[in-house]
Enzyme design. Structure first.
Site, PDB file in Angstrom:
ATOM      1  N   GLY A 180      62.738  17.548  -0.943  1.00 28.81           N
ATOM      2  CA  GLY A 180      64.103  17.141  -1.220  1.00 28.81           C
ATOM      3  C   GLY A 180      65.061  18.282  -1.478  1.00 28.81           C
ATOM      4  N   PRO A 236      58.324  20.599   1.322  1.00 27.57           N
ATOM      5  CA  PRO A 236      59.607  20.876   1.974  1.00 27.57           C
ATOM      6  C   PRO A 236      59.563  20.549   3.459  1.00 27.57           C
ATOM      7  CG  PRO A 236      58.379  22.906   1.666  1.00 27.57           C
ATOM      8  CD  PRO A 236      57.584  21.820   0.995  1.00 27.57           C
ATOM      9  N   GLY A 237      60.622  20.008   3.965  1.00 24.15           N
ATOM     10  CA  GLY A 237      60.732  19.743   5.400  1.00 24.15           C
ATOM     11  C   GLY A 237      62.043  20.283   5.915  1.00 24.15           C
ATOM     12  N   ARG A 238      63.143  19.615   5.522  1.00 27.46           N
ATOM     13  CA  ARG A 238      64.483  20.040   5.905  1.00 27.46           C
ATOM     14  C   ARG A 238      64.728  21.515   5.572  1.00 27.46           C
ATOM     15  NH1 ARG A 238      68.974  16.528   5.391  1.00 27.46           N
ATOM     16  NH2 ARG A 238      67.682  15.294   3.968  1.00 27.46           N
ATOM     17  N   ARG A 289      72.710  11.300  12.467  1.00 28.20           N
ATOM     18  CA  ARG A 289      72.932  11.426  11.023  1.00 28.20           C
ATOM     19  C   ARG A 289      74.378  11.143  10.606  1.00 28.20           C
ATOM     20  NH1 ARG A 289      72.449  15.858   8.603  1.00 28.20           N
ATOM     21  NH2 ARG A 289      71.721  15.016   6.626  1.00 28.20           N
ATOM     22  N   TYR A 308      74.985   8.209   7.843  1.00 31.92           N
ATOM     23  CA  TYR A 308      75.524   8.447   6.502  1.00 31.92           C
ATOM     24  C   TYR A 308      76.533   9.585   6.437  1.00 31.92           C
ATOM     25  CZ  TYR A 308      70.811  10.604   6.810  1.00 31.92           C
ATOM     26  OH  TYR A 308      69.657  11.221   7.231  1.00 31.92           O
ATOM     27  N   CYS A 362      77.956   4.158  24.302  1.00 33.61           N
ATOM     28  CA  CYS A 362      78.904   3.050  24.317  1.00 33.61           C
ATOM     29  C   CYS A 362      78.975   2.421  22.925  1.00 33.61           C
ATOM     30  CB  CYS A 362      78.475   2.020  25.376  1.00 33.61           C
ATOM     31  SG  CYS A 362      79.756   0.825  25.746  1.00 33.61           S
ATOM     32  N   TYR A 373      65.725  16.274  11.189  1.00 31.75           N
ATOM     33  CA  TYR A 373      66.187  14.889  11.356  1.00 31.75           C
ATOM     34  C   TYR A 373      67.184  14.732  12.508  1.00 31.75           C
ATOM     35  CZ  TYR A 373      63.869  14.643   6.906  1.00 31.75           C
ATOM     36  OH  TYR A 373      62.940  14.750   5.916  1.00 31.75           O
TER      37      TYR A 373
END
Length: 432
Positions: A249, A292-294, A331, A335, A362, A391
């Site tokens: 996170g 951790p990823g992002r 993304r 959000y 479209c 992501y």
């Protein structure tokens, strides 16, 4: 000047990614194009690993959250850098298997793992299964007993922490589809069942309080809550759990106003909490896992597009239409995620134009960014959206039957294709 340190401008005034000309990459591989800086990914992997070595005497593991960006190439990088792997589906697990990733360093997450997925995990020798709920505990126990084995598990716990992030990506509070709550006693109920169950061995606890978090205080509080619960378990059963998985996170810099803390500062402050609380609870320091990823792949990614048209609606807005959109980056539609955008072939010029970057789908909501400040732009220009390593590829779709873009890795002045561009034939592969 840029949100990611691997970006620069060359003597042609073009954006460079990992030292390579972004415009030349677009010409060679076509657009839309995901460009990933392998050297920066490895640097981020090492920063996390070194922090664990420094603050936990090497008794811990950084597991890469593959949901952020999963392909065989990135699994191999994680393996070579000594990381573990966090997977949440049979597809991610299969990718890890095909990449030759060591299964003992794999943690299998998810709030609704199917019997087939759990069987695959057991047969593959996955190191830890992170159990989300009581029904899953029963299923894991049943499958393990049928296979004549004992499976190591962690419980996903909701520590009740508000991480002050977007409602859609907050996962640590009681009203979440993930995990077992402490407040209503279900977490201890799960512990009681696991301790009495044959076929499973409760090795530790896991939590994850949200995503894109800049403040370290929620991580410190989560660590304290988890250690206190581990203390309760030890007093109840006379056994200290071995593993504490604190999830991920960690926020990254998407735009200039973002101010994430350093990974080292996070590790240092959370380590102090863990050491202090373990001393107070009479617990040995657990084997600490982070996910951790992002923060590993996000800053390393840049997406390149070709501008098709510029539509000025006087006194309203200017739309810049690109050859990609929500199919390769959903993304903003999901959000309203913020991104820094620039014209790659005019990167040295000042940003003088305010535009809305629109995709080709479209859908009226197919936007990449609104009110983006960019250089003067026209048809044929190459538009770059920065910090798109996480992501984007992993959430891409074939809406409107649009093929997904390729992924190129750049390293040491060279580029290589790691994911091919989908063809029209690929779109029909499963049609009957």
């Amino acid at each position: 000047m840029f949100v990611s340190k691997n970006l620069d401008v060359n003597n042609l005034g073009h954006l460079t990614v990992g030292g390579l000309d972004a415009v030349a990459l677009a010409e060679r591989y076509g657009t839309p194009l995901y460009v990933m800086d392998e050297d920066l990914i490895r640097e981020n992997c090492r920063a996390f690993k070194q922090s664990i070595d420094r603050y936990y005497d090497g008794r811990g593991l950084c597991t890469y959250a593959s949901k952020a960006f999963c392909c065989k190439a990135v699994c191999r990088i994680a393996q070579e850098e000594g990381l573990g792997l966090d997977v949440v589906s049979s597809g991610e697990l299969y990718t890890a298997l095909q990449a030759g990733f060591p299964m003992e360093r794999v943690y299998f997450h998810g709030n609704n793992k199917t019997p087939a997925e759990l069987t695959m995990a057991l047969e593959s020798g996955v190191g830890q299964i992170v159990v989300d709920n009581l029904e899953e505990l029963q299923l894991v126990g049943s499958l393990s007993r049928a296979a004549g084995r004992v499976t190591d598990i962690l419980f996903r716990i909701k520590p009740g922490i508000d991480a002050h992030t977007h409602d859609f990506i907050r996962t640590g509070q009681i009203d979440s589809k993930f995990g077992l709550a402490l407040e209503n006693g279900e977490a201890m109920e799960a512990v009681d069942e696991a301790m009495a169950m044959k076929g499973v061995r409760l090795k530790g606890l896991h939590c994850h309080i949200g995503s894109q978090i800049f403040d370290i205080a929620p991580f410190e509080l989560a660590a304290e809550v988890m250690i206190r619960f581990m203390g309760e378990i030890q007093r109840r059963y006379g056994r200290a759990l071995e593993i504490l998985d604190l999830g991920g996170g960690f926020g990254i810099k998407y735009v200039d106003s973002d101010n994430p803390s350093s990974y080292d500062e996070y590790m240092q402050r959370v380590s102090k909490v863990i050491h202090c609380c373990c001393g107070e609870e009479g617990l040995p320091i657990p084997y600490v896992v982070i996910e951790p990823g992002r923060s590993i792949v996000g800053p390393a990614g840049t997406t390149l597009y070709t501008v098709g048209s510029v539509k000025e609606i006087k006194n309203v807005r200017t739309y810049v239409a690109i050859d990609g959109g929500m199919t390769d980056n959903p993304r903003y539609a999901l959000y309203q995620a913020a991104y820094d955008v620039l014209v790659a072939n005019r990167a040295a010029e000042p940003k003088t134009q305010t535009v809305t970057v629109a995709g080709k789908c479209c859908e009226s909501g197919d936007l990449i960014q609104e009110n983006a400040r960019i250089q003067e732009v026209g048809p044929g220009d190459i538009l770059a959206v920065l910090a798109t390593g996480a992501y984007n590829y992993s959430m891409a779709s074939n809406y409107n039957r649009i093929p997904r873009p390729p992924v190129v890795m750049v390293s040491q002045g060279e580029s290589r294709l790691v994911v091919r561009r989908e063809s029209l034939e690929d779109l029909l592969r499963n049609d009957l």
